[in-house]
Design a protein around this motif. Sequence first.
Motif, mmCIF file in Angstrom:
data_model
loop_
_atom_site.group_PDB
_atom_site.id
_atom_site.type_symbol
_atom_site.label_atom_id
_atom_site.label_comp_id
_atom_site.label_asym_id
_atom_site.label_seq_id
_atom_site.Cartn_x
_atom_site.Cartn_y
_atom_site.Cartn_z
ATOM 1 N N SER A 93 -12.601 -1.056 4.446
ATOM 2 C CA SER A 93 -12.483 -1.843 5.836
ATOM 3 C C SER A 93 -11.057 -1.101 6.334
ATOM 4 C CB SER A 93 -12.023 -3.430 5.357
ATOM 5 O OG SER A 93 -12.800 -3.759 4.683
ATOM 6 N N PRO A 94 -10.654 -0.978 7.594
ATOM 7 C CA PRO A 94 -9.806 -0.833 7.968
ATOM 8 C C PRO A 94 -8.147 -1.491 7.647
ATOM 9 C CG PRO A 94 -11.338 -1.039 9.705
ATOM 10 C CD PRO A 94 -11.910 -1.640 8.759
ATOM 11 N N CYS A 95 -7.041 0.276 7.285
ATOM 12 C CA CYS A 95 -6.393 -0.767 6.345
ATOM 13 C C CYS A 95 -5.585 -0.262 7.645
ATOM 14 C CB CYS A 95 -6.115 -0.059 4.767
ATOM 15 S SG CYS A 95 -4.738 -0.893 4.243
ATOM 16 N N PRO A 96 -3.334 -0.991 7.571
ATOM 17 C CA PRO A 96 -2.663 -0.253 8.127
ATOM 18 C C PRO A 96 -2.460 1.386 7.297
ATOM 19 C CG PRO A 96 -3.032 -3.065 8.342
ATOM 20 C CD PRO A 96 -4.097 -2.365 7.329
ATOM 21 N N PRO A 97 -1.545 1.855 7.432
ATOM 22 C CA PRO A 97 -1.000 2.728 6.921
ATOM 23 C C PRO A 97 -0.261 1.898 6.358
ATOM 24 C CG PRO A 97 -1.033 3.883 9.186
ATOM 25 C CD PRO A 97 -1.382 2.152 9.205
ATOM 26 N N GLU A 98 1.178 1.035 6.109
ATOM 27 C CA GLU A 98 2.019 1.045 5.308
ATOM 28 C C GLU A 98 1.362 -0.270 4.163
ATOM 29 O OE1 GLU A 98 0.981 -2.286 8.298
ATOM 30 O OE2 GLU A 98 1.362 -0.525 8.642
ATOM 31 N N LYS A 99 -0.011 -0.351 4.787
ATOM 32 C CA LYS A 99 -1.233 -0.977 3.150
ATOM 33 C C LYS A 99 -1.692 0.233 2.153
ATOM 34 C CE LYS A 99 0.003 -5.315 4.001
ATOM 35 N NZ LYS A 99 1.406 -6.352 3.240
ATOM 36 N N GLN A 100 -0.971 1.440 2.962
ATOM 37 C CA GLN A 100 -2.681 1.885 1.514
ATOM 38 C C GLN A 100 -1.492 2.343 1.123
ATOM 39 O OE1 GLN A 100 -4.940 3.574 1.935
ATOM 40 N NE2 GLN A 100 -5.772 3.716 4.515
ATOM 41 N N LYS A 101 -0.356 1.890 0.899
ATOM 42 C CA LYS A 101 0.611 2.772 -0.966
ATOM 43 C C LYS A 101 0.065 1.384 -1.495
ATOM 44 C CE LYS A 101 4.087 5.116 1.795
ATOM 45 N NZ LYS A 101 5.615 4.932 2.077
ATOM 46 N N ASP A 102 -0.003 0.278 -0.661
ATOM 47 C CA ASP A 102 -0.074 -1.146 -1.863
ATOM 48 C C ASP A 102 -1.624 -0.644 -2.315
ATOM 49 O OD1 ASP A 102 2.353 -2.087 -1.178
ATOM 50 O OD2 ASP A 102 1.187 -3.902 -0.084
ATOM 51 N N LEU A 103 -2.637 -0.410 -1.317
ATOM 52 C CA LEU A 103 -3.910 0.296 -2.420
ATOM 53 C C LEU A 103 -4.204 0.381 -3.251
ATOM 54 C CD1 LEU A 103 -6.393 0.381 0.700
ATOM 55 C CD2 LEU A 103 -5.975 -1.640 -0.975
ATOM 56 N N GLU A 104 -3.403 2.186 -3.347
ATOM 57 C CA GLU A 104 -2.541 3.105 -3.884
ATOM 58 C C GLU A 104 -2.121 2.414 -5.757
ATOM 59 O OE1 GLU A 104 -3.757 6.022 -4.395
ATOM 60 O OE2 GLU A 104 -5.401 5.343 -2.908
ATOM 61 N N ARG A 105 -1.157 1.216 -5.037
ATOM 62 C CA ARG A 105 -0.584 0.260 -6.804
ATOM 63 C C ARG A 105 -0.518 -0.334 -6.997
ATOM 64 N NH1 ARG A 105 4.053 -2.646 -6.136
ATOM 65 N NH2 ARG A 105 3.336 -3.757 -4.370
ATOM 66 N N GLY A 158 -10.458 -10.626 1.393
ATOM 67 C CA GLY A 158 -9.960 -9.267 1.114
ATOM 68 C C GLY A 158 -8.641 -8.887 2.920
ATOM 69 N N THR A 159 -7.892 -9.908 2.167
ATOM 70 C CA THR A 159 -6.113 -9.795 3.146
ATOM 71 C C THR A 159 -5.519 -9.704 1.591
ATOM 72 O OG1 THR A 159 -6.938 -11.476 4.412
ATOM 73 C CG2 THR A 159 -4.939 -10.584 4.234
ATOM 74 N N MET A 160 -4.646 -8.672 2.146
ATOM 75 C CA MET A 160 -3.374 -8.181 1.176
ATOM 76 C C MET A 160 -2.392 -8.948 1.858
ATOM 77 S SD MET A 160 -3.871 -4.193 -0.300
ATOM 78 C CE MET A 160 -3.509 -3.618 1.374
ATOM 79 N N PHE A 161 -0.741 -9.309 0.928
ATOM 80 C CA PHE A 161 0.239 -9.973 1.317
ATOM 81 C C PHE A 161 1.662 -9.859 0.122
ATOM 82 C CE2 PHE A 161 -2.821 -13.023 1.057
ATOM 83 C CZ PHE A 161 -2.098 -14.536 0.445
#
Length: 161
Positions: A93-105, A158-161
């Motif tokens: 899904s579209p993910c804001p750039p600041e959340k990309q780091k969280d996906l990798e972590r 599917g929301t990260m916070f």
Amino acid sequence: MSLFEDRRYQWRETYFVFFDPDRRPKLQTLQSKLDATAGTHFSIANAATDARGRIESLTIFSPDDFAAMDISFLAGAEVREEARDLANELSRSPCPPEKQKDLERLKRCQARFDVLHFEQTSDADGEEEDLFDPSGLLIVLEALTELTDGIAIDPQSGTMF
């Protein structure tokens, strides 16, 4: 005793907090954090810890919100696999750039708190239905995320916070 066994509470949703197992907080640290944030808003029951005082499981009651939470700790290869699968699913899904780091972590996380959110029900016909408030859940998720340097996820949306 799980809140599933308490007829006064009805399960609403489950959230996850993924993190590195070395960051698992002590029960006393969580209690202090919640007290500093919300005063007497919460009460903790049924707490289980390991020999070092780190959280295994607990129940947090939030009477003013007509809510409670069962929290349990899981760790190991299965959690890491689930975290990778979830990260891959969320990355579609579209993910804001600041959340990309969280996906990798998230792909490297090997521990998780399951936070099961319950609504306190009433025997009276609809008297207290409108009193349920999810703000206690948000306070607890924020505390766990901060203490673990973790990533909180609502798996249903599917929301990260």
